[in-house]
Write a protein that holds these residues in place. Structure first.
Motif, short mmCIF file in Angstrom:
data_model
loop_
_atom_site.label_atom_id
_atom_site.label_comp_id
_atom_site.label_asym_id
_atom_site.label_seq_id
_atom_site.Cartn_x
_atom_site.Cartn_y
_atom_site.Cartn_z
N UNK A 1 85.63 56.08 -69.85
CA UNK A 1 84.72 57.07 -69.28
C UNK A 1 84.38 58.16 -70.29
N UNK A 2 85.39 58.62 -71.01
CA UNK A 2 85.17 59.65 -72.03
C UNK A 2 84.28 59.10 -73.14
N UNK A 3 84.49 57.84 -73.52
CA UNK A 3 83.66 57.23 -74.55
C UNK A 3 82.20 57.15 -74.13
N UNK A 4 81.96 56.93 -72.84
CA UNK A 4 80.57 56.88 -72.37
C UNK A 4 79.91 58.26 -72.49
N UNK A 5 80.70 59.31 -72.30
CA UNK A 5 80.21 60.69 -72.51
C UNK A 5 79.86 60.88 -73.99
N UNK A 6 80.77 60.44 -74.86
CA UNK A 6 80.56 60.62 -76.30
C UNK A 6 79.41 59.77 -76.82
N UNK A 7 79.14 58.63 -76.17
CA UNK A 7 78.04 57.78 -76.61
C UNK A 7 76.72 58.52 -76.56
N UNK A 8 76.58 59.41 -75.60
CA UNK A 8 75.34 60.20 -75.51
C UNK A 8 75.22 61.17 -76.67
N UNK A 9 76.33 61.62 -77.22
CA UNK A 9 76.26 62.48 -78.41
C UNK A 9 75.64 61.71 -79.58
N UNK A 10 75.94 60.42 -79.66
CA UNK A 10 75.35 59.62 -80.73
C UNK A 10 73.84 59.50 -80.56
N UNK B 1 71.08 67.82 -87.58
CA UNK B 1 70.84 68.84 -86.55
C UNK B 1 70.18 68.17 -85.34
N UNK B 2 70.91 68.04 -84.23
CA UNK B 2 70.32 67.38 -83.05
C UNK B 2 69.03 68.03 -82.57
N UNK B 3 68.85 69.32 -82.86
CA UNK B 3 67.62 69.98 -82.44
C UNK B 3 66.39 69.42 -83.16
N UNK C 1 76.53 49.38 -96.29
CA UNK C 1 76.24 49.80 -94.93
C UNK C 1 76.82 51.19 -94.69
N UNK C 2 76.25 51.93 -93.76
CA UNK C 2 76.72 53.28 -93.49
C UNK C 2 77.64 53.29 -92.27
N UNK C 3 78.76 54.00 -92.42
CA UNK C 3 79.71 54.16 -91.31
C UNK C 3 80.36 55.52 -91.40
N UNK C 4 80.50 56.18 -90.28
CA UNK C 4 80.98 57.57 -90.28
C UNK C 4 82.49 57.70 -90.10
N UNK C 5 83.16 56.66 -89.56
CA UNK C 5 84.57 56.76 -89.14
C UNK C 5 84.73 57.79 -88.01
N UNK C 6 83.64 58.09 -87.29
CA UNK C 6 83.72 59.04 -86.18
C UNK C 6 84.74 58.56 -85.16
N UNK C 7 85.42 59.51 -84.55
CA UNK C 7 86.49 59.24 -83.61
C UNK C 7 87.70 60.07 -83.92
N UNK C 8 87.70 60.68 -85.11
CA UNK C 8 88.79 61.55 -85.54
C UNK C 8 88.29 62.99 -85.62
N UNK C 9 89.23 63.93 -85.55
CA UNK C 9 88.88 65.35 -85.50
C UNK C 9 88.08 65.78 -86.73
N UNK C 10 88.29 65.11 -87.85
CA UNK C 10 87.57 65.47 -89.07
C UNK C 10 86.13 64.97 -89.07
N UNK D 1 77.97 64.79 -85.01
CA UNK D 1 77.73 65.73 -86.10
C UNK D 1 77.51 65.10 -87.46
N UNK D 2 78.10 63.92 -87.74
CA UNK D 2 78.17 63.45 -89.12
C UNK D 2 77.67 62.03 -89.32
N UNK D 3 76.91 61.50 -88.41
CA UNK D 3 76.51 60.10 -88.52
C UNK D 3 75.52 59.85 -89.66
N UNK D 4 74.87 60.87 -90.15
CA UNK D 4 73.95 60.75 -91.27
C UNK D 4 74.65 60.93 -92.61
N UNK D 5 75.87 61.42 -92.60
CA UNK D 5 76.53 61.96 -93.79
C UNK D 5 76.82 60.90 -94.85
N UNK D 6 77.06 59.66 -94.45
CA UNK D 6 77.34 58.61 -95.42
C UNK D 6 76.16 58.42 -96.38
N UNK D 7 74.96 58.67 -95.90
CA UNK D 7 73.79 58.59 -96.78
C UNK D 7 73.89 59.62 -97.90
#
Length: 455
Positions: free
Chosen positions: A91-100, A396-398, A317-326, A331-337
């Protein structure tokens, strides 16, 4: 109805080609036409929905090929192993999926998850029960009895968090088949692990070549690809020879490992955003200089081999390793580029191609998504500004004005505030022991972390 036209935008098509001004016509969830043809066909449909993309970049949605949605910004492996509950983590992952989605991510590869429950989230998204990016999933990461990246924290048998040890050829075959039966799109293998007594050596290859070949042969017989967490030359070399289809990290390659990867053109997802964030922002977190240097070396020691692999035609390929506090979600899905541009010498447009056209391989949809061209699925984002001149605009999500998957617009409104979940986080009294020297002596740098906690 997913038919619409995006007008007045500046298109980056995801192939590495320069940006160009063009309209984009979407019909039946796919890109139907570009430019003058798109406008001509739209003119014959006066009721067609129109999106004005003036001042925006129109481009394929980002694809994150290393994102752990079930981990929920964990601060430690112990938190993932012992603080999570199955249904609640889904359930929490489904909440976080919307952040992506709000970050412009329209596709992700989730390599491994607690309780294998990202397979369930993937199915829920595909069924339209919850909203999120396209997902491709592994199940439990396969390890040997030596352990994965958490050393003795992992039990010798059974499941620990997202790990599953297999201790014989029969167990290997049975577990690969079981994961495929229950819906895994990929088989994930931790080819390297940490032996606490030998932590100074870093991650070590913990599988024989024959064992790795057995995994690949079993999975490939059932039309399922294999991906591997590999740090160090020997692990990467063995994975390449064994027949792996995707390699994560691939740091520390030597000439033999690089040759094995280049010969088969095996895609690499370095997933160095975690390390780059530590290098650039570690001081703001109070991280020790020793640890920052350790993480920086993992990037810099790979510059020559990653650059050579890219030049030789190995897809990055680009991967963020998102899922950890760092690397928190959203916030960082573009950062690998940015990492690819800064360290490996890619142009901005080449890095965008890695995050779109090339990363479509990670969600098993190459040739279907990741490009703005007729016939491709309409996974499209409209971003304020010129992304080819400033990748940080994607952070920036905005700036995300529109996100479409199969031509259907996604809800980008802010998520409702989230309150703490009892027992969800690992309790802490601080990172140090309060000895009298700490209480009354001069300030000293923080203690180095336990190596088992370094993912």
């Amino acid at each position: 109805m997913s038919d619409l036209i995006i007008e007045n935008g500046r298109v980056i098509d995801g192939t590495g080609a320069p940006a160009f001004d063009s309209a984009v016509l979407i019909e039946d969830g796919a890109i139907a036409a570009l430019g003058a043809e798109a406008q001509s066909r739209a003119a014959a449909r006066p009721g067609l929905r129109r999106i004005d993309a003036t001042g925006c970049t129109v481009m394929p949605g980002l694809i994150d090929t290393h994102c752990h949605l079930a981990f929920d910004d964990a601060a430690s492996n112990a938190e993932i192993f012992h603080q999570r509950r199955n249904a609640l983590s889904a359930l929490v992952a489904s909440y976080n999926a919307r952040k992506l989605l709000r970050a412009g991510v329209t596709g992700l590869l989730d390599p491994d998850s607690t309780f294998e429950n990202m397979i369930d989230l993937r199915d829920a998204i595909e069924a339209g029960i919850v909203e999120g990016p396209r997902m491709s999933c592994g199940a439990y990461a396969l390890i040997t009895g030596v352990g994965g990246t958490a050393g003795r924290m992992i039990a010798d048998e059974g499941v620990t968090g997202y790990y599953k040890p297999v201790n014989s050829r029969d167990e290997i075959v049975a577990e690969v088949r079981r994961q495929i039966k229950y819906g895994a799109d990929w088989i994930k293998v931790h080819v390297t692990g940490i032996v606490p007594r030998q932590a100074r050596r870093g991650e070590m290859c913990v599988w024989t070549l024959d064992e790795l070949k057995l995994i690949c042969d079993t999975a490939h017989e059932l039309m399922t690809p294999v991906m591997g967490h590999c740090r160090g030359a020997e692990a990467t070399r063995r994975a390449a020879i064994a027949g792996f289809d995707l390699i994560f990290h691939a740091t520390g390659m030597d000439e033999a490992a690089l040759t094995a990867v280049v010969d088969r053109k095996i895609p690499i997802a370095p997933a160095l955003t975690f390390q780059a964030n530590m290098v650039d922002f570690g001081p703001a977190l109070g991280t020790s200089a020793e640890l920052i240097k350790l993480f920086e070396r993992e990037i810099t020691d790979s510059i020559d081999t990653m650059t050579e692999a890219h030049r030789a035609g190995v897809p990055l390929l680009t991967g963020s390793e998102a899922g950890f506090a760092l690397v928190p979600y959203g916030d960082w899905h573009y950062r690998e580029m940015e990492v690819f541009v800064k360290y490996f010498g890619l142009s901005t447009l080449e890095a965008i191609q890695c995050a779109t056209q090339k990363s479509a391989f990670g969600i098993r949809m190459p040739g279907e998504v990741g490009v703005i061209a007729p016939g491709y699925r309409a996974d499209v984002i409209c971003v304020k500004g010129r992304v080819d001149e400033d990748l940080a605009l994607l952070g920036d999500p905005d700036n995300m004005r529109h996100v479409l998957i199969d031509g259907k617009e996604k809800d980008l409104s802010p998520l409702p505030p989230r309150r703490p979940i009892p027992g969800w986080r690992l309790a802490s009294m601080g990172g140090r022991r309060l000895t009298r020297d700490v209480a009354f002596g001069p300030q000293t740098p923080p203690e180095p972390p336990a190596i088992e906690e370094l993912h």
